[in-house]
Design a protein around this motif. Sequence first.
Motif, short mmCIF file in Angstrom:
data_model
loop_
_atom_site.label_atom_id
_atom_site.label_comp_id
_atom_site.label_asym_id
_atom_site.label_seq_id
_atom_site.Cartn_x
_atom_site.Cartn_y
_atom_site.Cartn_z
N ASP A 109 0.81 -1.21 0.00
CA ASP A 109 0.00 0.00 0.00
C ASP A 109 0.85 1.27 0.00
O ASP A 109 0.36 2.34 0.34
CB ASP A 109 -0.94 0.02 1.21
N ALA A 110 2.12 1.18 -0.35
CA ALA A 110 3.01 2.34 -0.35
C ALA A 110 3.31 2.79 -1.78
O ALA A 110 3.29 1.99 -2.72
CB ALA A 110 4.32 2.01 0.37
N THR A 111 3.60 4.08 -1.92
CA THR A 111 3.94 4.65 -3.22
C THR A 111 5.42 4.47 -3.53
O THR A 111 6.22 4.19 -2.65
CB THR A 111 3.59 6.14 -3.25
N THR A 112 5.74 4.66 -4.78
CA THR A 112 7.14 4.68 -5.23
C THR A 112 7.64 6.11 -5.21
O THR A 112 6.93 7.03 -5.63
CB THR A 112 7.25 4.10 -6.64
N ARG A 113 8.88 6.31 -4.72
CA ARG A 113 9.47 7.64 -4.70
C ARG A 113 10.50 7.77 -5.83
O ARG A 113 11.43 6.97 -5.91
CB ARG A 113 10.17 7.92 -3.36
N VAL A 114 10.30 8.77 -6.64
CA VAL A 114 11.28 9.11 -7.66
C VAL A 114 11.94 10.42 -7.22
O VAL A 114 11.27 11.45 -7.09
CB VAL A 114 10.62 9.28 -9.04
N LEU A 115 13.24 10.37 -6.93
CA LEU A 115 13.95 11.51 -6.37
C LEU A 115 14.64 12.29 -7.48
O LEU A 115 15.41 11.72 -8.27
CB LEU A 115 14.99 11.04 -5.34
N LEU A 116 14.37 13.60 -7.51
CA LEU A 116 14.93 14.49 -8.52
C LEU A 116 15.87 15.48 -7.84
O LEU A 116 15.51 16.11 -6.83
CB LEU A 116 13.82 15.24 -9.25
N SER A 117 17.05 15.64 -8.36
CA SER A 117 18.01 16.60 -7.84
C SER A 117 18.17 17.75 -8.82
O SER A 117 17.89 17.62 -10.02
CB SER A 117 19.37 15.92 -7.61
N GLY A 118 18.65 18.90 -8.30
CA GLY A 118 18.84 20.07 -9.14
C GLY A 118 17.55 20.74 -9.57
O GLY A 118 17.51 21.43 -10.60
N VAL A 119 16.50 20.56 -8.79
CA VAL A 119 15.21 21.17 -9.12
C VAL A 119 15.19 22.61 -8.63
O VAL A 119 15.53 22.87 -7.46
CB VAL A 119 14.06 20.36 -8.47
N PRO A 120 14.84 23.58 -9.47
CA PRO A 120 14.78 24.97 -9.02
C PRO A 120 13.79 25.14 -7.87
O PRO A 120 12.70 24.57 -7.88
CB PRO A 120 14.31 25.72 -10.27
N GLY A 121 14.19 25.93 -6.87
CA GLY A 121 13.34 26.18 -5.71
C GLY A 121 13.53 25.20 -4.58
O GLY A 121 13.01 25.41 -3.48
N VAL A 122 14.28 24.11 -4.82
CA VAL A 122 14.55 23.12 -3.77
C VAL A 122 15.90 23.45 -3.15
O VAL A 122 16.88 23.70 -3.86
CB VAL A 122 14.54 21.70 -4.35
N ASP A 123 15.98 23.43 -1.82
CA ASP A 123 17.21 23.78 -1.12
C ASP A 123 18.36 22.88 -1.54
O ASP A 123 18.17 21.70 -1.89
CB ASP A 123 17.01 23.67 0.40
N GLU A 124 19.55 23.45 -1.49
CA GLU A 124 20.74 22.69 -1.82
C GLU A 124 20.94 21.53 -0.83
O GLU A 124 20.80 21.70 0.37
CB GLU A 124 21.97 23.60 -1.79
N GLY A 125 21.25 20.37 -1.36
CA GLY A 125 21.38 19.20 -0.52
C GLY A 125 20.07 18.46 -0.33
O GLY A 125 20.06 17.37 0.25
N HIS A 126 18.95 19.02 -0.81
CA HIS A 126 17.65 18.37 -0.73
C HIS A 126 17.28 17.86 -2.13
O HIS A 126 17.86 18.27 -3.13
CB HIS A 126 16.58 19.33 -0.23
N THR A 127 16.31 16.99 -2.17
CA THR A 127 15.79 16.49 -3.44
C THR A 127 14.28 16.65 -3.45
O THR A 127 13.65 16.84 -2.41
CB THR A 127 16.15 15.01 -3.66
N LEU A 128 13.73 16.57 -4.65
CA LEU A 128 12.27 16.59 -4.79
C LEU A 128 11.79 15.15 -4.95
O LEU A 128 12.18 14.46 -5.90
CB LEU A 128 11.85 17.42 -6.00
N ALA A 129 10.98 14.71 -4.02
CA ALA A 129 10.45 13.34 -4.06
C ALA A 129 9.09 13.36 -4.73
O ALA A 129 8.15 14.02 -4.26
CB ALA A 129 10.35 12.76 -2.65
N VAL A 130 8.98 12.65 -5.84
CA VAL A 130 7.72 12.53 -6.57
C VAL A 130 7.12 11.17 -6.21
O VAL A 130 7.76 10.13 -6.38
CB VAL A 130 7.94 12.64 -8.09
N PHE A 131 5.89 11.16 -5.70
CA PHE A 131 5.24 9.95 -5.22
C PHE A 131 4.31 9.41 -6.31
O PHE A 131 3.39 10.12 -6.76
CB PHE A 131 4.45 10.24 -3.95
#
Length: 208
Positions: A109-131
């Motif tokens: 029952d859990a989603t898959t996380r696709v992690l994107l780096s270098g996304v504008p507006g996301v803090d350095e060292g963080h990633t954008l997790a797409v569920f």
Amino acid sequence: MTTAPSTTTDEAPRPAAPAPSKNSWAPLRPLVLRLHFYAGVLVAPFLLVAAVTGLLYAASFQAEKIVYDHELTVPVGERKLPISEQVAAARKAHPEGTVSAVRPSPEDDATTRVLLSGVPGVDEGHTLAVFVDPYTAKVRGALEQYGATGALPLRTWIDEFHRDLHLGEPGRLYSELAASWLSVITAGGLVLWFSRRRALRKVRGTNG
């Protein structure tokens, strides 16, 4: 012939009063007491915040499951789609940045996380997790993620508050300074407690 009674009496010599014992601790006690007090005033706010935020951080793992239930869980389907299709769906919804990692659905029952780096507006060292829903490839949301444990915004906020009070470099320096004085406070407290115990024993006339 009568003799006059002697007016002199033999008196035993009185023992000399014992010399006062020299106590090298007495002059140091006020210094240790003040050092212990002022160090406690400096460290007490940090200890209070650290204790509260540490407790909140311990509960944040469960809190994230409640706050981000829509992004983290999905209805259980019949068959999970290939990872490539799920990544393609995430990239279609968020073409910015580059794919840095993929965390397949760990439970039914859990989603898959696709992690994107270098996304504008996301803090350095963080990633954008797409569920992504692993059964339908539907994107259920995107959240900023930090660290190897996959901390989402709620846990990240609590973690940063615990480390630097959200004050940046000054907050980090204060927390490190306060932590470095903990040993001084502990040692001073033990010395004061031990000296008080010894004083009480002497008043009671006991040894050991």
